[in-house]
Scaffold this motif. Structure first.
Motif, short mmCIF file in Angstrom:
data_model
loop_
_atom_site.label_atom_id
_atom_site.label_comp_id
_atom_site.label_asym_id
_atom_site.label_seq_id
_atom_site.Cartn_x
_atom_site.Cartn_y
_atom_site.Cartn_z
N ASP A 1 0.83 -1.21 0.00
CA ASP A 1 0.00 0.00 0.00
C ASP A 1 0.87 1.26 0.00
O ASP A 1 2.04 1.22 -0.37
CB ASP A 1 -0.96 -0.03 1.20
CG ASP A 1 -0.24 -0.29 2.52
OD1 ASP A 1 0.93 0.13 2.66
OD2 ASP A 1 -0.84 -0.90 3.42
N SER A 2 0.28 2.36 0.46
CA SER A 2 0.95 3.66 0.39
C SER A 2 2.21 3.74 1.24
O SER A 2 3.12 4.53 0.96
CB SER A 2 -0.01 4.78 0.80
OG SER A 2 -0.57 4.50 2.08
N HIS B 1 0.43 8.95 7.36
CA HIS B 1 1.66 8.35 6.84
C HIS B 1 2.89 8.91 7.56
O HIS B 1 2.86 10.04 8.04
CB HIS B 1 1.80 8.63 5.34
CG HIS B 1 0.70 8.03 4.53
ND1 HIS B 1 -0.44 8.74 4.17
CD2 HIS B 1 0.56 6.79 4.02
CE1 HIS B 1 -1.23 7.96 3.47
NE2 HIS B 1 -0.67 6.77 3.36
N THR C 1 4.43 7.29 0.50
CA THR C 1 3.61 8.48 0.65
C THR C 1 3.95 9.22 1.94
O THR C 1 3.96 8.61 3.02
CB THR C 1 2.11 8.11 0.66
OG1 THR C 1 1.80 7.43 -0.56
CG2 THR C 1 1.24 9.34 0.79
N ALA D 1 4.79 2.54 -0.91
CA ALA D 1 4.96 3.51 -1.99
C ALA D 1 5.73 4.74 -1.51
O ALA D 1 6.27 5.50 -2.32
CB ALA D 1 3.61 3.93 -2.54
N PRO E 1 -0.86 3.27 -3.48
CA PRO E 1 -1.56 3.89 -2.35
C PRO E 1 -3.06 3.53 -2.34
O PRO E 1 -3.69 3.46 -3.39
CB PRO E 1 -1.35 5.39 -2.60
CG PRO E 1 -0.07 5.46 -3.37
CD PRO E 1 -0.08 4.25 -4.25
#
Length: 284
Positions: free
Chosen positions: A81-82, A266, A87, A85, A120
């Motif tokens: 998920d993010s 995040h 984020t 990634a 995300p």
């Protein structure tokens, strides 16, 4: 023997004989005790006895090298998920990029990010669908030396839906996350099972969850939910010899706002660095 004045006979050797018998009994007892202690040690600490037999006298036992230390180069494949990634990290590296840099520095060998498939917003079922739809994910995972992934945060929190009571005074409500946990854990189990079967030699790291709404949760009930999730993830991972769960909740328990991005969910660059440092310590 010798005669006394009354004609009696005294056995001069009697005292010596009893001393000899007593010494032999004591020695036997000590030998038995040593054997008993050695046997117990073998049962309780079998690895210590085994390892010591492998070391010649005068040698120092060397710690076992990690699988990554034996590689000429390391290929990282990441997905999830993010968080995977990156984020929230304005440098664009996230924990994946920072883990690459730290491993490269510590191991003194080239480390490559072969692929990062993280998207995300992905939940566990999105990850499974993506693995089914894209053959290159499986191909990349099978070639990796180090696999990093995150999953579950969006399943539990869904961007705050059902866990944030903005209308009332409760603040954080953990029931929404708890209700979604059983099904999400089943999907996490399927993800781990697939990866472990795709690549039996890679070091596979699942990055555990942390509580992003801790400062809105004075009763800290959400921390218990996260603890349950991470404990269940560890239990699943324990079935596979090359799957590791790296905990992160303790990294954010204190000074939460210092390590979170402005979206209050995040990590920021410093938060991701803490995760990368933890991963590097565990796999190296």
């Amino acid at each position: 023997m010798t005669n006394t004045e009354g004609g009696g006979v005294v056995l001069l050797s009697t005292r010596f004989l009893w001393r000899t018998v007593g010494l032999a009994a004591l020695l036997s007892t000590l030998i038995c005790m040593f054997g008993f202690v050695y046997a117990i040690n073998q049962i309780i600490f079998p690895t210590l006895a085994t390892n010591s037999e492998l070391v010649s006298p005068g040698e120092t036992m060397k710690p076992k090298e990690s699988p990554l230390a034996t590689k000429e180069k390391i290929q990282i494949v990441a997905f999830g998920d993010s968080l995977t990634a990156g984020t929230g990290d304005l440098s664009g590296r996230g924990y994946v990029g920072q883990t690459k840099e730290k491993l490269e520095k510590q191991l003194g060998k080239p480390v490559f990010i072969f692929n990062n498939f993280a998207i995300p917003g992905f939940r566990t079922y999105d990850i499974l669908k993506d693995m089914d739809a894209k053959k290159d994910i499986g191909a990349s995972l099978s070639q990796a030396d180090l696999i990093l992934f995150t999953a579950g945060g969006n399943d539990l929190f869904e961007g705050g839906q059902g866990v944030m009571d903005t209308a009332g005074d409760e603040g954080f409500n953990p029931k929404g996350a708890e209700d979604r946990m059983p099904e999400a854990l089943k999907r996490l189990e399927e993800i781990m099972d697939r990866i472990a079967k795709l690549n039996t030699t890679a070091t596979i790291v699942y990055v555990g969850l942390y509580h992003p709404f801790l400062d809105m949760d004075p009763s800290r009930q959400g921390s218990l939910v996260i603890q349950k999730w991470n404990a269940a993830a560890f239990e699943i991972a324990h079935r596979y010899p090359n799957v590791i769960v790296v905990p992160t909740s303790d990294l954010f328990e204190l000074n939460l706002n210092k390590y979170l991005y402005t979206d209050h969910f995040h990590p920021n660059q410093d938060g991701y660095e803490r995760i990368a440092e933890r991963i590097t310590q565990v796999v190296n």
